[in-house]
Design a protein around this motif. Structure first.
Motif, PDB file in Angstrom:
ATOM      1  N   LEU A  17       0.832  -1.206   0.000  1.00 48.07           N
ATOM      2  CA  LEU A  17       0.000   0.000   0.000  1.00 48.07           C
ATOM      3  C   LEU A  17       0.864   1.252   0.000  1.00 48.07           C
ATOM      4  N   TYR A  18       1.901   1.273   0.845  1.00 46.11           N
ATOM      5  CA  TYR A  18       2.773   2.442   0.923  1.00 46.11           C
ATOM      6  C   TYR A  18       3.489   2.693  -0.408  1.00 46.11           C
ATOM      7  N   ARG A  19       3.904   1.626  -1.073  1.00 47.63           N
ATOM      8  CA  ARG A  19       4.571   1.786  -2.367  1.00 47.63           C
ATOM      9  C   ARG A  19       3.639   2.431  -3.382  1.00 47.63           C
ATOM     10  N   SER A  20       2.377   2.024  -3.352  1.00 48.79           N
ATOM     11  CA  SER A  20       1.390   2.584  -4.266  1.00 48.79           C
ATOM     12  C   SER A  20       1.150   4.059  -3.971  1.00 48.79           C
ATOM     13  N   LEU A  21       1.002   4.389  -2.682  1.00 43.90           N
ATOM     14  CA  LEU A  21       0.784   5.786  -2.291  1.00 43.90           C
ATOM     15  C   LEU A  21       1.985   6.651  -2.652  1.00 43.90           C
ATOM     16  N   LEU A  22       3.166   6.116  -2.430  1.00 40.04           N
ATOM     17  CA  LEU A  22       4.390   6.868  -2.718  1.00 40.04           C
ATOM     18  C   LEU A  22       4.509   7.158  -4.214  1.00 40.04           C
ATOM     19  N   ALA A  23       4.196   6.151  -5.035  1.00 38.05           N
ATOM     20  CA  ALA A  23       4.267   6.342  -6.484  1.00 38.05           C
ATOM     21  C   ALA A  23       3.288   7.429  -6.930  1.00 38.05           C
ATOM     22  N   GLU A  24       2.096   7.427  -6.340  1.00 39.81           N
ATOM     23  CA  GLU A  24       1.104   8.445  -6.680  1.00 39.81           C
ATOM     24  C   GLU A  24       1.584   9.832  -6.271  1.00 39.81           C
TER      25      GLU A  24
ATOM     26  N   HIS B 132      -6.785  10.381  -0.013  1.00 36.10           N
ATOM     27  CA  HIS B 132      -8.012   9.799  -0.569  1.00 36.10           C
ATOM     28  C   HIS B 132      -7.760   8.358  -1.022  1.00 36.10           C
ATOM     29  N   SER B 133      -6.605   8.132  -1.629  1.00 35.22           N
ATOM     30  CA  SER B 133      -6.261   6.774  -2.060  1.00 35.22           C
ATOM     31  C   SER B 133      -6.091   5.850  -0.869  1.00 35.22           C
ATOM     32  N   LEU B 134      -5.523   6.381   0.211  1.00 35.66           N
ATOM     33  CA  LEU B 134      -5.372   5.598   1.435  1.00 35.66           C
ATOM     34  C   LEU B 134      -6.736   5.198   1.973  1.00 35.66           C
ATOM     35  N   ASP B 135      -7.676   6.134   2.004  1.00 32.62           N
ATOM     36  CA  ASP B 135      -9.026   5.836   2.485  1.00 32.62           C
ATOM     37  C   ASP B 135      -9.693   4.768   1.623  1.00 32.62           C
TER      38      ASP B 135
END
Length: 265
Positions: free
Chosen positions: A120-127, A146-149
């Motif tokens: 999840l963190y990798r996805s958020l970081l890329a965004e 918002h993506s985290l939620d």
């Protein structure tokens, strides 16, 4: 990728303690923090806590942490940190305000949730990085939150607080199970029992809080059983209602008087 900075340096029994001012500048820390981070006390004292921040941590996670602390609420999160020599280690960090300070306890994650969190963190970081390439950092953080939620909702959690209500007791229980007969020793002496005065008092109180958090799993299981029973009762009520309706119709077809029909139903 999910190991700490060397198993010998950061074991299950080790706990990090640190206190900062309201702006995040370190006022005190214990020997575990010093040993694992690689920074000597004269290096971390007065430094911003981002001294150990890893550049692979999404900013949205820290926004969630600071929003909670600024509102006087305790908060927990998985955090990837960096040592002085460039290695990394994961912790589950529990932080809360005490007076004019922010106090934090960190333990080694072992409950099996870390791979999900890491992805999840990798996805958020890329965004965040993609948005920051063309827009303001604040825009990137808002989009990432918002993506985290949405990601947490996909995992069945309405809020990040709800996820941590699952993660914290799970990690504490896993730690107790891993330590076996040493489970009751939240402080490992002499290496990690380095706090004195008010901070030692805070650490003692926090230890009790962490012990109590382990009971949340039992309460969650009890709540789940009540939810299942509630569904079963609702289904039973529907069946009883339908049975009463059918009984009334049968009585009507049999020519029973209205009063009798009601009694039969």
């Amino acid at each position: 990728p999910h190991t700490a900075a060397g198993d010998a340096d950061f074991g299950l029994a080790d706990l990090f303690f640190s206190a900062t001012d309201r702006k995040g500048f370190i006022r005190s820390a214990n020997a575990v923090f010093t040993r694992v981070s690689g920074y000597a006390p004269d290096e971390w004292l007065g430094a911003a806590h981002k001294l150990v921040r890893h550049d692979e941590m999404p900013r949205a996670v820290f926004r969630v942490l600071w929003d909670s602390l600024d509102h006087g609420r305790p908060v927990a999160a998985y955090v990837k940190n960096r040592t002085k020599d460039g290695r990394h280690y994961w912790v589950l960090a529990l932080a809360f305000p005490i007076g004019e300070e922010l106090f934090s306890l960190r333990l080694k994650p072992t409950a099996g949730l870390l791979p999900t969190v890491d992805a999840l963190y990798r996805s958020l970081l890329a965004e965040e990085r993609a948005i920051e390439a063309t827009d303001a950092r604040s825009v990137a953080i808002e989009a990432s939150m918002h993506s985290l939620d949405r990601a947490l909702a996909g995992l069945g959690y309405a809020t990040s607080e709800q996820f941590m209500m699952r993660a914290l007791p799970a990690e504490v229980s896993a730690r107790f199970a891993g330590l076996g007969s040493d489970a009751g020793r939240l402080f490992v002496t002499p290496r990690s029992a380095a706090l004195r005065g008010p901070h030692a008092l805070c650490a003692s109180g926090l230890a009790q809080l962490v012990r109590l958090s382990a009971r949340l799993e039992n309460f969650e299981e009890l709540a789940a059983s009540y939810r299942r029973a509630n569904v079963e009762l609702a289904e039973l009520a529907d069946e009883v209602s339908m049975f009463a309706l059918n009984a009334g119709l049968a009585a009507a077809r049999a020519g029973a008087r209205p009063g009798v029909r009601g009694a039969v139903a």
